[in-house]
Design an enzyme around this catalytic site. Structure first.
Site, short mmCIF file in Angstrom:
data_model
loop_
_atom_site.label_atom_id
_atom_site.label_comp_id
_atom_site.label_asym_id
_atom_site.label_seq_id
_atom_site.Cartn_x
_atom_site.Cartn_y
_atom_site.Cartn_z
N LEU A 111 -9.61 15.90 7.81
CA LEU A 111 -10.90 15.70 7.92
C LEU A 111 -11.22 16.75 9.23
O LEU A 111 -10.71 17.23 9.97
CB LEU A 111 -11.24 14.13 8.52
CG LEU A 111 -10.94 12.98 7.71
CD1 LEU A 111 -11.02 11.93 8.25
CD2 LEU A 111 -11.64 13.28 6.41
N MET A 155 -6.01 12.71 0.56
CA MET A 155 -5.34 13.96 1.10
C MET A 155 -6.14 15.33 1.31
O MET A 155 -5.80 16.23 0.89
CB MET A 155 -4.53 14.30 -0.38
CG MET A 155 -3.47 13.16 -0.71
SD MET A 155 -2.53 12.78 0.35
CE MET A 155 -1.45 13.88 0.67
N ARG A 156 -6.96 14.96 2.17
CA ARG A 156 -7.83 15.96 2.86
C ARG A 156 -7.97 16.00 4.16
O ARG A 156 -8.00 14.65 4.88
CB ARG A 156 -9.36 15.87 2.21
CG ARG A 156 -9.61 16.08 0.91
CD ARG A 156 -9.16 17.28 0.22
NE ARG A 156 -10.00 18.32 0.75
CZ ARG A 156 -9.76 19.64 0.45
NH1 ARG A 156 -8.78 20.15 -0.26
NH2 ARG A 156 -10.34 20.68 0.89
N HIS A 203 -0.38 5.56 7.43
CA HIS A 203 0.83 6.77 7.13
C HIS A 203 2.09 5.99 6.98
O HIS A 203 2.42 5.25 7.41
CB HIS A 203 0.67 7.59 8.46
CG HIS A 203 1.58 8.78 8.38
ND1 HIS A 203 1.41 9.82 7.60
CD2 HIS A 203 2.83 8.94 8.80
CE1 HIS A 203 2.46 10.72 7.68
NE2 HIS A 203 3.34 10.30 8.31
C1 GRF Z 1 0.31 5.79 1.08
O1 GRF Z 1 1.73 5.93 0.99
C2 GRF Z 1 -0.29 6.05 2.25
O2 GRF Z 1 0.44 5.57 3.41
C3 GRF Z 1 -0.42 7.61 2.24
O3 GRF Z 1 -0.72 7.81 0.99
C4 GRF Z 1 -0.14 6.72 0.09
C5 GRF Z 1 -1.48 6.41 -0.67
O4 GRF Z 1 -0.96 5.39 -1.91
N1 GRF Z 1 -1.42 8.00 3.18
P1 GRF Z 1 -2.02 4.55 -2.59
O5 GRF Z 1 -3.01 5.53 -3.39
O6 GRF Z 1 -2.70 3.76 -1.88
O7 GRF Z 1 -1.19 3.98 -3.58
#
Ligand code: GRF
Length: 218
Positions: A93, A90-91, A109
């Site tokens: 880049l 969640m960063r 995604h």
């Molecule tokens: C997933 O839905 C992915 O598509 C998104 O963040 C979520 C990560 O889930 N980028 P996890 O940590 O792999 O369970």
């Protein structure tokens, strides 16, 4: 065999899917290191349980995104990483990381890009009222969820779905799609073609893969 570095901020179910595919002999890769910016992230526990080194690089300890990325690059390079996998990282880049691994960063995604980029993709899909959403694996460029698409899987939206039910149904597909794409990468099937005359963007060609765009995983 390719050497992966996985970046994750959350529970790490996609990381687990990759670990499981490797253990099952379905993915010719090894994960050299898992990096998280969140000290308590479940992904770190999953890595350690699988015997993979887990490293925390806290973004709060860095003055800006670039210096955070530089620290992450140091860890990835020290572990001989060739391909970087963003599995719920969640960063945003910066060019520091992207230039260190050009067109070698893969993201998953939870929507059919270019629809619903950014955060809360499932909420966006429900709010819009689409009947089909899904997930996308793409290479990462400087934009947010804008890089060349490698593969997508469709997921129907059902009446009565809420964010959580939709999230879980998409997640099942993510867990199939991400290891599959990584295996294509390991086999050298993912080829980036440069941008053609406008408006053609750089795109991915899949060498010897049937159903290259809408992957039918049934
Ligand atoms: C997933 O839905 C992915 O598509 C998104 O963040 C979520 C990560 O889930 N980028 P996890 O940590 O792999 O369970």
């Amino acid at each position: 065999m390719i050497t992966l570095g996985v970046l994750a901020s959350g529970s790490g179910t996609n990381l687990q899917a990759v670990l499981d595919a490797i253990a099952a002999g379905k993915l010719d890769a090894r994960i050299a290191v898992v990096v998280s910016n969140v000290p308590g992230a479940g992904a770190l526990d999953r890595a350690r349980a699988a015997g993979v080194e887990a490293v925390v690089v806290e973004h709060t300890r860095h003055a800006d995104r670039r210096s955070f990325d530089a620290a992450v690059v140091d860890v990835l390079r020290a572990h001989g990483v060739e391909w970087v996998v963003l599995a719920g990282f969640m960063r945003l880049l910066t060019d520091v990381l992207l230039d260190a691994f050009p067109m070698h960063v893969v993201n998953i995604h939870p929507a059919l890009l270019p629809s619903f980029p950014g955060v809360h993709a499932q909420r966006q899909a429900l709010a819009y009222g689409v009947r089909i959403t899904g997930c996308t694996v793409h290479l990462v460029d400087r934009g947010t969820d804008t890089g060349p698409i490698v593969a997508q899987a469709a997921v129907p939206v059902r009446d009565g779905d809420d964010e959580e039910t939709l999230r879980l149904r998409i997640l099942e597909r993510e867990h199939e799609l991400l290891p599959r794409v990584l295996q294509w990468i390991a086999e050298g099937r993912v080829v980036v073609q440069p941008a053609g005359p406008a408006p053609l963007r750089p795109r991915v060609r899949l060498r010897g893969v049937e159903g290259s765009v809408n992957v039918d995983l049934d």
